[in-house]
Each structure stands twice: as C-alpha cells, then as structure tokens.
Design a protein around this motif. Structure first.
Motif, PDB file in Angstrom:
ATOM      1  N   LEU A  37      42.887  -4.562 -66.914  1.00  0.00           N
ATOM      2  CA  LEU A  37      43.790  -3.420 -66.854  1.00  0.00           C
ATOM      3  C   LEU A  37      45.151  -3.897 -66.358  1.00  0.00           C
ATOM      4  CD1 LEU A  37      41.347  -1.003 -64.992  1.00  0.00           C
ATOM      5  CD2 LEU A  37      41.751  -1.078 -67.465  1.00  0.00           C
ATOM      6  N   ASP A  38      46.197  -3.591 -67.118  1.00  0.00           N
ATOM      7  CA  ASP A  38      47.559  -3.985 -66.750  1.00  0.00           C
ATOM      8  C   ASP A  38      48.386  -2.710 -66.652  1.00  0.00           C
ATOM      9  OD1 ASP A  38      50.122  -5.081 -66.535  1.00  0.00           O
ATOM     10  OD2 ASP A  38      49.579  -6.810 -67.772  1.00  0.00           O
ATOM     11  N   LEU A  39      48.678  -2.277 -65.423  1.00  0.00           N
ATOM     12  CA  LEU A  39      49.283  -0.960 -65.235  1.00  0.00           C
ATOM     13  C   LEU A  39      50.797  -0.935 -65.440  1.00  0.00           C
ATOM     14  CD1 LEU A  39      46.404  -0.620 -64.035  1.00  0.00           C
ATOM     15  CD2 LEU A  39      47.403   1.103 -62.539  1.00  0.00           C
ATOM     16  N   PHE A  40      51.428  -2.111 -65.513  1.00  0.00           N
ATOM     17  CA  PHE A  40      52.864  -2.203 -65.781  1.00  0.00           C
ATOM     18  C   PHE A  40      53.076  -3.382 -66.731  1.00  0.00           C
ATOM     19  CE2 PHE A  40      52.234  -0.354 -61.602  1.00  0.00           C
ATOM     20  CZ  PHE A  40      53.055   0.772 -61.615  1.00  0.00           C
ATOM     21  N   ASP A 104      53.145   7.160 -67.852  1.00  0.00           N
ATOM     22  CA  ASP A 104      53.068   6.727 -66.454  1.00  0.00           C
ATOM     23  C   ASP A 104      51.612   6.402 -66.127  1.00  0.00           C
ATOM     24  OD1 ASP A 104      52.895   6.659 -63.614  1.00  0.00           O
ATOM     25  OD2 ASP A 104      54.634   7.980 -63.438  1.00  0.00           O
ATOM     26  N   CYS A 105      51.368   5.198 -65.647  1.00  0.00           N
ATOM     27  CA  CYS A 105      49.989   4.785 -65.356  1.00  0.00           C
ATOM     28  C   CYS A 105      49.335   5.704 -64.338  1.00  0.00           C
ATOM     29  CB  CYS A 105      49.950   3.344 -64.868  1.00  0.00           C
ATOM     30  SG  CYS A 105      50.821   3.048 -63.308  1.00  0.00           S
ATOM     31  N   ASN A 106      50.126   6.270 -63.424  1.00  0.00           N
ATOM     32  CA  ASN A 106      49.551   7.173 -62.424  1.00  0.00           C
ATOM     33  C   ASN A 106      48.989   8.444 -63.049  1.00  0.00           C
ATOM     34  OD1 ASN A 106      50.437   5.759 -59.826  1.00  0.00           O
ATOM     35  ND2 ASN A 106      52.373   5.962 -60.914  1.00  0.00           N
ATOM     36  N   ASP A 107      49.582   8.841 -64.182  1.00  0.00           N
ATOM     37  CA  ASP A 107      49.105  10.030 -64.878  1.00  0.00           C
ATOM     38  C   ASP A 107      47.954   9.718 -65.828  1.00  0.00           C
ATOM     39  OD1 ASP A 107      51.135  11.480 -63.637  1.00  0.00           O
ATOM     40  OD2 ASP A 107      52.546  11.123 -65.291  1.00  0.00           O
ATOM     41  N   GLU A 108      47.901   8.490 -66.333  1.00  0.00           N
ATOM     42  CA  GLU A 108      46.963   8.145 -67.393  1.00  0.00           C
ATOM     43  C   GLU A 108      45.706   7.417 -66.924  1.00  0.00           C
ATOM     44  OE1 GLU A 108      47.542   9.277 -70.333  1.00  0.00           O
ATOM     45  OE2 GLU A 108      49.601   9.953 -69.956  1.00  0.00           O
ATOM     46  N   VAL A 109      45.745   6.798 -65.745  1.00  0.00           N
ATOM     47  CA  VAL A 109      44.665   5.881 -65.373  1.00  0.00           C
ATOM     48  C   VAL A 109      43.316   6.584 -65.222  1.00  0.00           C
ATOM     49  CG1 VAL A 109      45.047   6.041 -62.858  1.00  0.00           C
ATOM     50  CG2 VAL A 109      44.084   3.938 -63.861  1.00  0.00           C
ATOM     51  N   GLU A 110      43.294   7.806 -64.694  1.00  0.00           N
ATOM     52  CA  GLU A 110      42.011   8.478 -64.475  1.00  0.00           C
ATOM     53  C   GLU A 110      41.277   8.715 -65.796  1.00  0.00           C
ATOM     54  OE1 GLU A 110      40.090  12.228 -61.991  1.00  0.00           O
ATOM     55  OE2 GLU A 110      42.242  12.215 -62.433  1.00  0.00           O
ATOM     56  N   ALA A 138      46.819   7.365 -55.000  1.00  0.00           N
ATOM     57  CA  ALA A 138      45.734   7.986 -55.763  1.00  0.00           C
ATOM     58  C   ALA A 138      45.278   7.092 -56.911  1.00  0.00           C
ATOM     59  CB  ALA A 138      46.182   9.349 -56.304  1.00  0.00           C
ATOM     60  N   THR A 139      46.200   6.341 -57.497  1.00  0.00           N
ATOM     61  CA  THR A 139      45.845   5.409 -58.574  1.00  0.00           C
ATOM     62  C   THR A 139      44.978   4.275 -58.036  1.00  0.00           C
ATOM     63  OG1 THR A 139      47.824   5.937 -59.841  1.00  0.00           O
ATOM     64  CG2 THR A 139      46.802   3.810 -60.279  1.00  0.00           C
ATOM     65  N   LEU A 140      45.327   3.766 -56.867  1.00  0.00           N
ATOM     66  CA  LEU A 140      44.514   2.716 -56.248  1.00  0.00           C
ATOM     67  C   LEU A 140      43.120   3.252 -55.923  1.00  0.00           C
ATOM     68  CD1 LEU A 140      47.145   1.139 -53.819  1.00  0.00           C
ATOM     69  CD2 LEU A 140      46.587   0.469 -56.156  1.00  0.00           C
ATOM     70  N   GLU A 141      43.045   4.506 -55.508  1.00  0.00           N
ATOM     71  CA  GLU A 141      41.740   5.117 -55.238  1.00  0.00           C
ATOM     72  C   GLU A 141      40.894   5.184 -56.510  1.00  0.00           C
ATOM     73  OE1 GLU A 141      42.288   8.199 -51.547  1.00  0.00           O
ATOM     74  OE2 GLU A 141      43.137   8.806 -53.486  1.00  0.00           O
ATOM     75  N   HIS A 142      41.490   5.592 -57.609  1.00  0.00           N
ATOM     76  CA  HIS A 142      40.753   5.665 -58.875  1.00  0.00           C
ATOM     77  C   HIS A 142      40.201   4.290 -59.252  1.00  0.00           C
ATOM     78  CE1 HIS A 142      41.690   9.783 -59.592  1.00  0.00           C
ATOM     79  NE2 HIS A 142      42.979   9.599 -59.833  1.00  0.00           N
ATOM     80  N   LEU A 143      41.012   3.263 -59.109  1.00  0.00           N
ATOM     81  CA  LEU A 143      40.578   1.910 -59.468  1.00  0.00           C
ATOM     82  C   LEU A 143      39.459   1.428 -58.550  1.00  0.00           C
ATOM     83  CD1 LEU A 143      44.097   0.363 -60.113  1.00  0.00           C
ATOM     84  CD2 LEU A 143      42.334   0.752 -61.848  1.00  0.00           C
ATOM     85  N   MET A 187      52.976   5.833 -52.129  1.00  0.00           N
ATOM     86  CA  MET A 187      52.360   4.553 -52.455  1.00  0.00           C
ATOM     87  C   MET A 187      51.326   4.146 -51.399  1.00  0.00           C
ATOM     88  SD  MET A 187      54.107   0.778 -52.966  1.00  0.00           S
ATOM     89  CE  MET A 187      54.608   0.673 -51.234  1.00  0.00           C
ATOM     90  N   PHE A 188      51.701   4.256 -50.127  1.00  0.00           N
ATOM     91  CA  PHE A 188      50.777   3.882 -49.054  1.00  0.00           C
ATOM     92  C   PHE A 188      49.700   4.936 -48.836  1.00  0.00           C
ATOM     93  CE2 PHE A 188      54.457   1.268 -47.590  1.00  0.00           C
ATOM     94  CZ  PHE A 188      53.826   0.036 -47.602  1.00  0.00           C
ATOM     95  N   GLY A 189      49.926   6.145 -49.321  1.00  0.00           N
ATOM     96  CA  GLY A 189      48.974   7.219 -49.098  1.00  0.00           C
ATOM     97  C   GLY A 189      49.005   7.745 -47.678  1.00  0.00           C
ATOM     98  N   THR A 190      50.073   7.456 -46.964  1.00  0.00           N
ATOM     99  CA  THR A 190      50.224   7.861 -45.567  1.00  0.00           C
ATOM    100  C   THR A 190      51.683   7.661 -45.180  1.00  0.00           C
ATOM    101  OG1 THR A 190      49.558   7.401 -43.282  1.00  0.00           O
ATOM    102  CG2 THR A 190      49.613   5.540 -44.778  1.00  0.00           C
TER     103      THR A 190
END
Length: 328
Positions: A37-40, A104-110, A138-143, A187-190
């Motif tokens: 998977l190559d997100l960029f 956008d990978c953040n929208d498509e990855v799930e 959230a993208t890192l969480e999905h992965l 990005m950090f989720g916090t």
C-alpha cells in the motif's frame, strides 16, 4: 506534466525502501500472497535537483520492480496526478495486479482495506511518504487494525516531518499557525504535542529537543496506542547536515525489524559520503559557471562507500511523551 525535483536525501530514502521491500518479499515468500500500500504514490517522473539531473524512480515503480513480486499493490494519489501515474504504470507493467486510487488516502483507505479483507492474513507493507501533516491518525488506526487477529500488523513506514514542522508552526513568532497546529493534532491523534511546544516557546526545551519530542510522540503512540511491538527511526539530513525529517518504521515481526535495522545502519554509513558528493557537485557547477574547470569531476574525489554494516547499531527506544507536570 513537469518532472518533480528531488534532493539526494529523497533518493536515499527510496533506496532504503527498495532494499527493504526486497528483504520483505524474500522473507515472506512462503506466504504466497503479499500486499503493498502506497498512500502518497506521487507522479510518474522525478528528477534529481543535483547537477547530474538524473531521473529517479519513484516508490510505485520500486514496489513494482520488487522481486519476488508483490501480489497486490494499491497506490493512492490525488486526482490531478493519479490518471497520469496509472497510465504510465500500465504501459510499463502490463498484466500486473495494481490499482491507482484517485483521492485523499484518508478518505479512501477504509474502503480499500475493506475490499482487501479476504487478504487480511497476508503480509502487508504500507508506505506513508507524506510531506508534512497530510496523513490522519484515523488512517493509521485503519492500517493497524486491518490484519486478522493473531497475524502481525501491516508494517508501516511513515515520514514524520519533525525538522520542518517548527517552521510551519512559526515557532519563534508571537502567534503560531493555528491551521498547522490543527493538522498536527489530527496527525498525532492528540494535542499532547502542545505541551512540548509550550515548553519550547518558554525556553524549557530547545528546538532540537522539540523536534525529537515530535518524533518520539509518534513512535510512542504507534506502540502504546496501536500496539506495534517495535518502532525504529532514521534521521534524514540535507546537504548542510540539517535534520529535515525522520522515517519511522513500525512492525510486529522480528524479521522485519532485523531487516530494517540493517537498512538503517547501511544508510547511516552512506549518508556522509552522499552529503560530500552533493557539496562537491554543487561547488564544481559553480566553478564551471565561472569558467573554472578542474582536472577531476566531483565523483572522482568521493570516499569509498563502506562495505561492512553494523546490524547491531544502537537505536534509542521510544519513551513516554513530554509532559510539563513531569518536569516541573
């Protein structure tokens, strides 16, 4: 479409990627199926900004060049570049099982991961080569949650722009850039990183320590919040020696950790020679523009690249993130 210009440090990063993917593919050969998977994924053509102006193969081509080959490859790219990338790759790699996903990978990855659910047992590697803060937590969480229980998580190789973000924040100005700050928290989720920011602005942490805290926070969260067993970091420097970003590797598998540790050690020992070559090339170009021509090319004066790599090179583990209450 104009070719994108890259520095030698980006080429070194991609060389690490090529080397690791070869090791990954050989280590997982018995699995029979592998996922990349190559997100960029970038655009089709890239050129070195060094005086040589040579073409640089991007991450998508390097993944497709890997042997043994990946079974399934998904490349994410924004619509403006996705069509050209897919057209070029289809012409160069006919018959390969890959897809370029526009958006956008953040929208498509799930949804892409959902489509890959039948392969959630297969060894999986994800490359997240963002520029600054494009990827969301959230993208890192999905992965991290993609793989079936009992199987190692999808390995992540993430660019963390710790050396560039302080400038984007306007660290030393009266008011920080709220937009950059918001993107960093996504990005950090916090927003925990802001404790280190406050300490830096008040003089309790140096700018160097602040950069280190940003990278450490990402590593810590990957391990403690997403459950990765180990993370490793490689500091990427430019020609002047300034640290511009860190590459963070996260894995659950001891073999993957061993391979990347070796790749990092190799790259670290090459970094000085690459910096020296770039400086010599630029100096030679300046002299030639002034009508001064030496007896030798810049390449002729390069030190010999090391051949023995220390696979036991030290790598500081992640530590609990900075908290003002802990240091007051």
């Amino acid at each position: 479409m104009m070719a994108r210009e890259w520095g030698w440090w980006t080429e070194q990063k991609l060389d690490i990627l090529s080397g690791y993917l070869t090791g990954f593919a050989n280590a997982t050969r018995k699995a029979g199926t592998t996922v990349y998977l190559d997100l960029f994924a970038g655009q089709p053509d890239n050129v070195s900004r060094e005086p040589t102006r040579h073409m640089i193969r991007g991450s998508a081509r390097r993944a497709l060049d890997t042997s043994p080959p990946f079974s399934v490859l998904k490349f994410f790219e924004m619509p403006g570049h996705a069509t050209a990338l897919e057209k070029n790759l289809q012409a160069e790699y006919p018959g390969r099982d890959f897809r370029v996903i526009p958006g956008d990978c953040n929208d498509e990855v799930e949804s892409v991961l959902q489509g890959l659910r039948p392969l959630n047992w297969a060894p999986t590697f994800a490359f997240l080569d963002q520029q600054s803060t494009e990827v969301k937590w959230a993208t890192l969480e999905h992965l991290a949650r993609f793989k079936r229980q009992g199987k190692p998580k999808a390995e992540l190789w993430l660019l963390c722009a710790s050396g560039l973000l302080p400038r984007g924040l306007r660290l030393r100005q009266e008011l920080i850039d709220d937009n950059v700050a918001c993107q960093m928290s996504l990005m950090f989720g916090t927003d925990q990183w802001q404790e280190a920011l406050s300490a830096t602005r008040s003089g309790r942490l140096s700018a160097t320590e602040f950069r280190a805290e940003l990278t450490n926070l990402m590593r810590w969260r990957l391990q403690k919040d997403l459950g990765y067993k180990v993370t490793r970091v490689f500091k990427v420097k430019n020609t002047s020696g300034s640290e511009i970003f860190d590459m963070i590797f996260a894995t659950d598998h001891e073999v993957g950790d061993k391979i990347m540790k070796w790749m990092y050690s190799k790259a670290q020992k090459q970094q000085g020679a690459l910096q020296d070559r770039a400086r010599r090339q630029r100096q030679q170009k300046r002299e030639e523009e002034q009508g001064k021509f030496g007896l030798f090319n810049a390449e002729d004066a390069l030190p010999v690249m090391p051949t023995g790599f220390d696979v036991h090179a030290a790598d500081e583990p992640a530590h609990p993130p900075y908290r003002a209450s802990r240091t007051s």
